[in-house]
Scaffold this motif. Structure first.
Motif, mmCIF file in Angstrom:
data_model
loop_
_atom_site.group_PDB
_atom_site.id
_atom_site.type_symbol
_atom_site.label_atom_id
_atom_site.label_comp_id
_atom_site.label_asym_id
_atom_site.label_seq_id
_atom_site.Cartn_x
_atom_site.Cartn_y
_atom_site.Cartn_z
ATOM 1 N N ASP A 1 -12.374 9.981 -4.088
ATOM 2 C CA ASP A 1 -12.102 9.782 -5.511
ATOM 3 C C ASP A 1 -10.869 10.616 -5.872
ATOM 4 N N VAL A 2 -9.726 9.961 -6.009
ATOM 5 C CA VAL A 2 -8.477 10.692 -6.229
ATOM 6 C C VAL A 2 -8.512 11.461 -7.547
ATOM 7 N N ASP A 3 -9.061 10.885 -8.594
ATOM 8 C CA ASP A 3 -9.123 11.597 -9.878
ATOM 9 C C ASP A 3 -9.914 12.897 -9.758
ATOM 10 N N ALA A 4 -11.009 12.873 -9.016
ATOM 11 C CA ALA A 4 -11.804 14.088 -8.819
ATOM 12 C C ALA A 4 -11.029 15.116 -8.002
ATOM 13 N N VAL A 5 -10.289 14.652 -6.998
ATOM 14 C CA VAL A 5 -9.469 15.552 -6.181
ATOM 15 C C VAL A 5 -8.421 16.239 -7.046
ATOM 16 N N LEU A 6 -7.745 15.471 -7.896
ATOM 17 C CA LEU A 6 -6.710 16.047 -8.754
ATOM 18 C C LEU A 6 -7.298 17.032 -9.754
ATOM 19 N N ALA A 7 -8.438 16.705 -10.318
ATOM 20 C CA ALA A 7 -9.063 17.594 -11.302
ATOM 21 C C ALA A 7 -9.456 18.923 -10.674
ATOM 22 N N GLU A 8 -10.019 18.883 -9.469
ATOM 23 C CA GLU A 8 -10.424 20.130 -8.817
ATOM 24 C C GLU A 8 -9.207 20.953 -8.405
ATOM 25 N N ALA A 9 -8.153 20.288 -7.940
ATOM 26 C CA ALA A 9 -6.931 21.019 -7.580
ATOM 27 C C ALA A 9 -6.328 21.697 -8.807
ATOM 28 N N GLU A 10 -6.312 20.990 -9.916
ATOM 29 C CA GLU A 10 -5.800 21.583 -11.160
ATOM 30 C C GLU A 10 -6.623 22.813 -11.543
ATOM 31 N N ALA A 11 -7.936 22.699 -11.454
ATOM 32 C CA ALA A 11 -8.808 23.823 -11.819
ATOM 33 C C ALA A 11 -8.582 25.017 -10.907
ATOM 34 N N GLN A 12 -8.474 24.775 -9.607
ATOM 35 C CA GLN A 12 -8.269 25.880 -8.674
ATOM 36 C C GLN A 12 -6.883 26.498 -8.811
ATOM 37 N N SER A 13 -5.889 25.700 -9.204
ATOM 38 C CA SER A 13 -4.552 26.248 -9.437
ATOM 39 C C SER A 13 -4.578 27.271 -10.565
ATOM 40 N N TRP A 14 -5.181 26.898 -11.675
ATOM 41 C CA TRP A 14 -5.235 27.828 -12.801
ATOM 42 C C TRP A 14 -6.131 29.023 -12.493
ATOM 43 N N ALA A 15 -7.160 28.819 -11.721
ATOM 44 C CA ALA A 15 -8.045 29.930 -11.375
ATOM 45 C C ALA A 15 -7.312 30.983 -10.559
ATOM 46 N N VAL A 16 -6.488 30.559 -9.610
ATOM 47 C CA VAL A 16 -5.818 31.530 -8.752
ATOM 48 C C VAL A 16 -4.718 32.266 -9.508
ATOM 49 N N VAL A 17 -3.985 31.585 -10.408
ATOM 50 C CA VAL A 17 -2.959 32.309 -11.162
ATOM 51 C C VAL A 17 -3.595 33.254 -12.176
ATOM 52 N N LYS A 18 -4.773 32.909 -12.700
ATOM 53 C CA LYS A 18 -5.468 33.834 -13.606
ATOM 54 C C LYS A 18 -5.924 35.075 -12.849
ATOM 55 N N ARG A 19 -6.453 34.877 -11.626
ATOM 56 C CA ARG A 19 -6.861 36.056 -10.835
ATOM 57 C C ARG A 19 -5.668 36.953 -10.545
ATOM 58 N N GLY A 20 -4.489 36.333 -10.358
ATOM 59 C CA GLY A 20 -3.288 37.108 -10.058
ATOM 60 C C GLY A 20 -2.539 37.597 -11.274
ATOM 61 N N GLY A 21 -3.016 37.271 -12.480
ATOM 62 C CA GLY A 21 -2.350 37.732 -13.686
ATOM 63 C C GLY A 21 -1.041 37.033 -13.984
ATOM 64 N N LEU A 22 -0.865 35.820 -13.478
ATOM 65 C CA LEU A 22 0.386 35.106 -13.666
ATOM 66 C C LEU A 22 0.323 34.076 -14.791
ATOM 67 N N GLU A 23 -0.821 33.894 -15.392
ATOM 68 C CA GLU A 23 -0.984 32.831 -16.382
ATOM 69 C C GLU A 23 0.028 32.954 -17.516
ATOM 70 N N LYS A 24 0.311 34.167 -17.938
ATOM 71 C CA LYS A 24 1.211 34.368 -19.078
ATOM 72 C C LYS A 24 2.623 33.897 -18.787
ATOM 73 N N HIS A 25 2.983 33.800 -17.502
ATOM 74 C CA HIS A 25 4.325 33.360 -17.141
ATOM 75 C C HIS A 25 4.441 31.844 -17.088
ATOM 76 N N LEU A 26 3.320 31.143 -17.201
ATOM 77 C CA LEU A 26 3.327 29.686 -17.054
ATOM 78 C C LEU A 26 3.033 28.958 -18.343
ATOM 79 N N THR A 27 2.724 29.685 -19.407
ATOM 80 C CA THR A 27 2.392 29.068 -20.687
ATOM 81 C C THR A 27 3.047 29.852 -21.815
ATOM 82 N N GLY A 28 3.172 29.209 -22.961
ATOM 83 C CA GLY A 28 3.650 29.896 -24.145
ATOM 84 C C GLY A 28 5.138 30.155 -24.103
ATOM 85 N N PRO A 29 5.661 30.932 -25.080
ATOM 86 C CA PRO A 29 7.095 31.240 -25.127
ATOM 87 C C PRO A 29 7.551 31.925 -23.841
ATOM 88 N N GLY A 30 8.667 31.478 -23.325
ATOM 89 C CA GLY A 30 9.201 32.097 -22.124
ATOM 90 C C GLY A 30 8.569 31.601 -20.849
#
Length: 491
Positions: A440-469
């Motif tokens: 199920d490609v849609d399920a694969v994409l959804a899980e990849a998206e979730a894991q991408s944001w999870a790893v950048v949040k663990r690394g403290g990088l989320e602020k560099h990927l959203t919002g101003p700047g």
């Protein structure tokens, strides 16, 4: 499994004669190619095979990507504008912020991506410097490829110095620090081989993959002769242990190499990670004497666009050279057709010679030559009776691919991975008319998206990927970002 008959296509065989058959056909029985010929010849001989009409399409061997990185698909474009920033982010991210779920999600989305690009055989190095401290990571990566149905080689091995190597594992959302010895890293590699090598009807394999062949010098850049002088005890120990493990399980070796590595390794042939069961990626800056060593030892070289690798000199001396994607990050793509074209343009510009790397040679470098680099030339890389039924079908009925003549030129000069229409591996339809049939490609994409944001949040990088700047992670030169280690308790 349904036997298949591909009819009315332009069949690019890549056999010894490099035959191209107009109104051609490929008969598939079980997981093997039964016959290749004209439609008129094969149609009456295989009346019970399911027919697939390939009119207006190129029927080619499944493409072979002999080097790429697991983990890339869900961290792509981080640090893309500045290579030094990329390395300072992604290496600690892989070693300190990823989880088993991260590697599982990456395996699925990478496999789907490669499938959609017509790649049927691929190499997946677990991380940048490979992670082998926990075999679960490599094992999870292979699950995605196995379920999608591709042929994949997972590459795990000892990370570079220092040993013990610092790593972090996450359990129930909490990080724990581990300092992993060389012996533990090698034990992890062995566990991966024992678990996945030659599984799923032989589609999944495991190679032993140290970060580089000489850990005592720069692992990612050429080293000048005054610094690449003598191999160290650690260099020789790694070489000996890697070769012993590969021999124990009758598997192969893959690694990176740059200028200085090959010359230093050859000081001690008994421990040198060189030979016909080895393929080396990058080889940027190799001297001509190092090129001669590759030729003498029968070592294959795999090349991705970028970096001054002496590709032409290697080919002149008889070194087997394949083109690879090098993965999907930070700025790359798993589109092997585009990689071939980029390599052509780079070497023609660099050498001021518009005749280098003609389309026919480039197509060899992503099919038969790449299969040879992996020791799989008897199984994949060409459409011939008796070989594995790995087939990619490219739709030529598109504005940028008409007229339908000079098919090799069309594939290399104008086609892109998105032109792939249908893919068959081991005689099984994995994608038909661009529709993935196995997951199920849609399920694969959804899980990849979730894991991408999870790893950048663990690394403290989320602020560099959203919002101003947003995006400053790529452009911050006055205060470059170094990914810190997570607060964790020692094991």
């Amino acid at each position: 499994m349904t036997d298949l008959l591909l009819v009315h296509g332009t069949v690019v065989t890549m056999n010894a004669e490099r035959a191209i058959i107009e109104d051609g056909a490929v008969a598939i029985t079980g997981d093997r190619i039964a016959a290749v010929g004209t439609t008129a010849d094969l149609l009456p001989k295989h009346p019970n095979h399911k027919q697939i009409d390939c009119a207006g399409k190129a029927v080619i061997p499944g493409l072979v990507d002999a080097h790429g990185h697991a983990g890339h698909s869900i961290v792509k474009t981080l640090g893309a504008d500045t290579p030094s920033v990329w390395m300072r982010i992604v290496t600690p991210m892989y070693f300190h912020y990823t989880t088993p779920e991260f590697w599982l999600a990456d395996g699925y989305i990478s496999a789907v991506n490669r499938l959609q690009m017509g790649v049927t055989t691929s190499v997946s190095v677990v991380g940048s410097a490979p992670r082998s401290d926990d075999p679960t990571f490599a094992i999870n990566q292979t699950k995605g490829y196995a379920d999608v149905g591709l042929r994949d080689i997972v590459c795990a091995g000892p990370a570079g110095l220092p040993w013990p190597h610092p790593t972090t594992r996450w359990v129930d959302g909490k990080p724990t620090r581990h300092a992993v010895s060389f012996d533990e890293l090698m034990a992890g590699v062995e566990a991966v081989i024992q678990t996945v090598n030659d599984t799923h009807d032989g589609r999944i394999k495991a190679f032993v993959t140290p970060f580089t062949i000489m850990p005592s010098i720069d692992p990612s850049n050429p080293t000048t002769p005054d610094r690449a002088t003598r191999s160290t005890a650690e260099d020789r120990m790694q070489g000996r242990r890697v070769k012993e493990l590969a021999a124990k399980y009758n598997t192969r070796i893959h690694s990176d190499a740059f200028a200085g590595h090959v010359r230093m390794a050859w000081q001690d042939p008994e421990t040198a990670i060189l030979g016909p069961n080895v393929h080396l990626q990058h080889c940027i800056g190799l001297s001509l004497d190092e090129v001669d060593i590759l030729a003498e030892t029968g070592t294959s070289m795999t090349h991705s666009p970028g970096g001054r690798a002496p590709v032409i000199e290697m080919m002149q001396r008889g070194v087997n050279v394949a083109i690879t994607t090098d993965g999907a990050a930070p700025w790359a793509t798993f589109d092997l057709l585009q990689a071939a074209k980029l390599a052509q343009l780079a070497h023609r510009w660099r050498n001021q010679d518009a005749y280098l790397l003609p389309p026919g040679k480039l197509f060899e470098m992503i099919t038969v030559d790449a299969a040879r680099a992996l020791g799989m030339q008897d199984e994949v890389g060409s459409l011939e009776a008796g070989k594995k039924a790995d087939v990619t079908i490219v739709n030529l009925r598109k504005a940028h691919l008409v007229p339908n003549w000079m098919v090799i030129h069309r594939l290399i000069l104008q086609a892109v991975g998105q032109d792939v229409d249908t893919v068959i591996v081991d005689g099984k339809l994995l994608m038909e008319d661009k529709r993935v049939l196995t997951v199920d490609v849609d399920a694969v994409l959804a899980e990849a998206e979730a894991q991408s944001w999870a790893v950048v949040k663990r690394g403290g990088l989320e602020k560099h990927l959203t919002g101003p700047g947003w995006g400053m992670i790529q452009r911050t030169f006055d205060a470059p970002i170094d990914l810190p280690l997570p607060p964790a308790t020692a094991e």
